[in-house]
Scaffold this motif. Structure first.
Motif, mmCIF file in Angstrom:
data_model
loop_
_atom_site.group_PDB
_atom_site.id
_atom_site.type_symbol
_atom_site.label_atom_id
_atom_site.label_comp_id
_atom_site.label_asym_id
_atom_site.label_seq_id
_atom_site.Cartn_x
_atom_site.Cartn_y
_atom_site.Cartn_z
ATOM 1 N N ASN A 259 73.067 33.574 70.655
ATOM 2 C CA ASN A 259 72.021 32.851 71.376
ATOM 3 C C ASN A 259 71.311 33.682 72.429
ATOM 4 O OD1 ASN A 259 74.002 32.792 73.445
ATOM 5 N ND2 ASN A 259 74.802 30.864 72.637
ATOM 6 N N TYR A 279 71.582 31.191 62.528
ATOM 7 C CA TYR A 279 71.744 29.828 63.052
ATOM 8 C C TYR A 279 72.030 29.863 64.557
ATOM 9 C CZ TYR A 279 73.729 25.150 63.675
ATOM 10 O OH TYR A 279 73.992 23.873 64.115
ATOM 11 N N ASP A 280 71.333 29.015 65.316
ATOM 12 C CA ASP A 280 71.563 28.860 66.746
ATOM 13 C C ASP A 280 71.244 30.137 67.533
ATOM 14 O OD1 ASP A 280 72.218 27.433 69.041
ATOM 15 O OD2 ASP A 280 74.341 27.978 68.955
ATOM 16 N N GLY A 282 68.898 30.801 69.730
ATOM 17 C CA GLY A 282 67.893 30.057 70.477
ATOM 18 C C GLY A 282 66.928 30.900 71.265
ATOM 19 N N GLU A 303 68.212 25.658 64.101
ATOM 20 C CA GLU A 303 68.563 25.609 65.536
ATOM 21 C C GLU A 303 68.065 26.834 66.304
ATOM 22 O OE1 GLU A 303 69.629 22.860 66.859
ATOM 23 O OE2 GLU A 303 69.708 21.980 64.862
ATOM 24 N N CYS A 304 67.053 27.500 65.779
ATOM 25 C CA CYS A 304 66.370 28.551 66.541
ATOM 26 C C CYS A 304 65.232 27.860 67.297
ATOM 27 C CB CYS A 304 65.850 29.645 65.613
ATOM 28 S SG CYS A 304 67.149 30.620 64.828
ATOM 29 N N ASN A 305 65.613 27.136 68.331
ATOM 30 C CA ASN A 305 64.679 26.243 69.011
ATOM 31 C C ASN A 305 63.585 26.979 69.761
ATOM 32 O OD1 ASN A 305 66.003 23.609 68.450
ATOM 33 N ND2 ASN A 305 67.695 24.546 69.563
ATOM 34 N N ASN A 327 65.733 22.016 62.968
ATOM 35 C CA ASN A 327 66.319 21.877 64.297
ATOM 36 C C ASN A 327 66.767 20.441 64.519
ATOM 37 O OD1 ASN A 327 65.680 24.576 64.984
ATOM 38 N ND2 ASN A 327 63.629 23.975 65.645
ATOM 39 N N TRP A 328 67.827 20.285 65.287
ATOM 40 C CA TRP A 328 68.334 18.958 65.620
ATOM 41 C C TRP A 328 67.684 18.480 66.910
ATOM 42 C CZ3 TRP A 328 70.700 14.879 63.745
ATOM 43 C CH2 TRP A 328 71.294 13.947 64.589
ATOM 44 N N SER A 330 68.005 16.148 69.825
ATOM 45 C CA SER A 330 69.053 15.364 70.478
ATOM 46 C C SER A 330 68.529 14.050 71.054
ATOM 47 C CB SER A 330 69.718 16.184 71.594
ATOM 48 O OG SER A 330 68.746 16.608 72.540
ATOM 49 N N ASP A 335 67.142 15.423 62.311
ATOM 50 C CA ASP A 335 66.766 16.793 61.977
ATOM 51 C C ASP A 335 65.252 16.863 61.873
ATOM 52 O OD1 ASP A 335 69.210 18.162 61.818
ATOM 53 O OD2 ASP A 335 69.622 17.310 59.844
ATOM 54 N N THR A 338 60.931 23.000 62.188
ATOM 55 C CA THR A 338 60.417 23.772 63.322
ATOM 56 C C THR A 338 58.926 23.522 63.553
ATOM 57 O OG1 THR A 338 60.187 25.998 64.236
ATOM 58 C CG2 THR A 338 59.922 25.777 61.858
#
Length: 593
Positions: A259, A279-280, A282, A303-305, A327-328, A330, A335, A338
């Protein structure tokens, strides 16, 4: 009878009854309040990780009459005497010389452990043996160890150096994952299975040239073929990585959880990106995917926000999973795809809009070629190599269209080789066509780039053989032809009113080619490099001004070197005399106060 007190951090002492014969897997996991542990003689079975996370333990004693376990030489550990495996240790453990194996989870989450001298004679370090020993700053692995298990040193953030002896022939996945303090990861020379070639600070499986474990200071050598699965898993201290030219595939979850990763550069040799690969991650804001890639696994960039742009040079987009760029949310518990902008080669937007799941990008923008910068030298020996895709690809601001049948790259000479000529009739038909389009690529073999408005010169270093000649065509003008018996630099002047394409290609020598069919042509054109020089430096001062200047496109110094795209951001910023190119293509000299 067995017991289970998982997560009882307030538990400070425990007394086992005489009826208890078995302690189950993870029975006292994370009972961090325990300081002393006494194992009576009647306990004959202790499960995996029974005391994982009992970080407060300073004393472990086994009853001397126990027939299965003991605490040999007052070692403050539990040892299975049948296999001489240490199955549970603590902050004060000293491993006896007689022990031959450190068992699975033996010191897992023992955060108070700071140093570990593994004695000679131990052959195996088990799965998660030192997992999350965050205080461990020094560990010595002897030359007797031949196996390091899955996740053995996972999360040991305090480790800064790790040396793998030449006796180790098996290393499990994620053995050094999340070791964010590691700056040196070295395999001793002479190891028959692994190496750390070119001082790369990584572990490479020699036989298949696969990098299986890296750290924040790793540099991937050019002779590595694969980044193995989990190679940089959860290396949150990694900031930037360059995937070298030899790498063709990135394994599953190779960079998952990195991250802190802000920048990654892919080579043109890369063909596949595995599932969960990034993944992730960020902190990534942009990703550029080369044309050579033909497979991207599920969740590869999920999850590469932080992503704001994805640049794909893939000319023929292939179907990918909806989850590649997912991306999730929250807030909505859903889901979501992007919101990044997708940049694609000119002429391919419709293809991307028709291809799952590329068509889920809400904003797809076609790229165009930028004019080659004034004074830029394009040296093919530096810009490309034998693994670069020359078939309809853009490298920098130079467009190459050379298929395997029409030419190649000569790595030894550092030049592009064109073997199939493009005739003048074909070039006339191609004038005005989209250079990224299929019709153009099917008819043209050579190099295309743009020059900015104004006067200038183009120098081409090349050589021709047989019936092949060098041809340079500037916009819609007639091509200039040169026959070069040796490797020479040839100068071509230009004067254009707007951004203009320049075509460099091979043709047939008119005297030799009379009556010759294209298929009968012989010889080749070898192109070593290109230099572009602009003569657009005005001689008179047009104005005295202060920034900002409207309609400003670029800023140059008096030598014609570009120093910025905005006067107040020009680097190095220089008050005084500067050259400006405006959006209408004109240039002027100004004094900036």
């Amino acid at each position: 009878m067995s017991c289970k007190y998982y997560g009882c951090s307030g538990l400070t002492s425990v007394t086992f009854p005489s009826s208890l014969t078995s302690i189950g897997n993870y029975a006292f996991e994370d009972c961090s309040g325990l300081t002393e542990l006494y194992i009576p003689k009647n306990i004959t079975t202790i499960g995996n990780g029974a005391f994982v996370g009992c970080s407060g333990l300073t004393s472990i004693v086994v009853d001397s009459d126990n027939t299965v376990y003991d605490s040999h030489d007052n070692c403050n550990a539990i040892i299975n005497t049948a296999s001489w495996t240490l199955i549970a240790g603590c902050n004060t453990t000293v491993i006896p010389d007689r022990v031959t194996s450190i068992g699975d989870y033996a010191f897992s989450k023992c955060t108070g452990l700071t140093e570990m001298n593994i004695p000679d004679g131990i052959t195996r370090i088990g799965m998660y043996a030192f997992n999350e020993c965050s205080g461990l700053s020094l560990v010595t692995i002897p030359n007797s160890v031949n196996s390091i298990g899955y996740g053995a040193f996972w999360g040991c953030d305090g480790l800064t150096e790790m040396t793998i002896p030449n006796s180790v022939v098996t290393i499990g996945n994620m053995a050094f994952s999340a070791c964010n303090g590691l700056t040196s990861l070295v395999v001793e020379s002479g190891n028959p299975v692994y190496d750390s070639r070119d001082n790369c600070n990584a572990i490479i499986e020699t036989a298949n040239a696969t990098l299986i474990a890296g750290c924040k200071s790793s540099v991937i050598p050019n002779n590595v073929n694969t980044i193995g699965k989990y190679a940089f898993y959860h290396c949150s201290s990694l900031r930037e990585i360059i995937i070298s030219d030899g790498v063709t595939s990135i394994g599953n979850a190779a960079f998952s959880g990195c991250n802190g990763l802000e920048k990654i550069s892919f080579s043109n040799s890369l063909t596949s990106i595995g599932e969960w690969a990034f993944y992730d991650c960020g902190s990534l804001t942009d990703v550029t995917i080369p044309n050579s890639v033909n497979a991207i696994g599920d969740f590869a960039f999920a999850e590469c926000n932080g992503l704001t742009s994805v640049t794909s040079y893939i000319e023929k987009p292939f179907e990918i999973s909806n989850y590649v760029f997912m991306n999730w949310n929250s807030d909505t518990y859903q889901d979501e795809f992007t919101t990044a902008t997708l940049y694609v080669p000119a002429g391919t937007k419709a293809k991307y809009e028709a291809t799952p799941a590329w068509n889920l990008f809400e904003n797809i923008v076609e790229m165009d070629m930028e004019p080659v910068e004034n004074g830029e030298t394009v040296d093919f020996a530096e810009e490309i190599d034998e693994d670069t895709n020359l078939d309809g690809n853009v490298v920098g601001d130079i467009y190459y269209n050379i298929s395997d049948e029409d030419g190649s790259y000569d790595a030894e000479e550092g030049c592009i080789v064109v073997t199939t000529p493009t005739d003048d009739d074909t070039m006339s038909e191609l004038e005005g066509q989209d250079i990224f389009g299929e019709d153009f690529k099917d008819g043209f073999t050579g190099i295309v780039f743009k020059v900015a408005p104004g006067k200038g010169t183009i120098k081409v270093e090349a050589q021709t053989t047989g019936s092949m000649v060098l041809k340079v065509k500037i916009g819609n003008s007639d091509p200039i032809t040169k026959e070069l018996e040796g490797k020479l630099k040839v100068t071509f002047p230009y004067n254009v009113a707007e951004e203009t394409y320049v075509y460099i290609y091979g043709g047939n020598n008119a005297s030799q080619a009379k009556g010759m069919k294209k298929a009968d042509a012989n010889g080749e054109l070898r192109i070593y490099g290109i230099e572009i020089f602009s003569n657009n430096v005005p001689t008179d001062i047009d104005s005295v001004t202060q920034y900002p200047i409207s309609n400003q496109e670029a800023v140059y110094d008096l030598q014609g070197r570009k120093i910025g795209t905005d006067m107040h951001e020009a680097s190095p910023y220089k008050r005084g005399i500067n050259i400006m190119r405006l959006g209408d293509g004109t240039t002027r000299k100004v004094v900036v106060k």
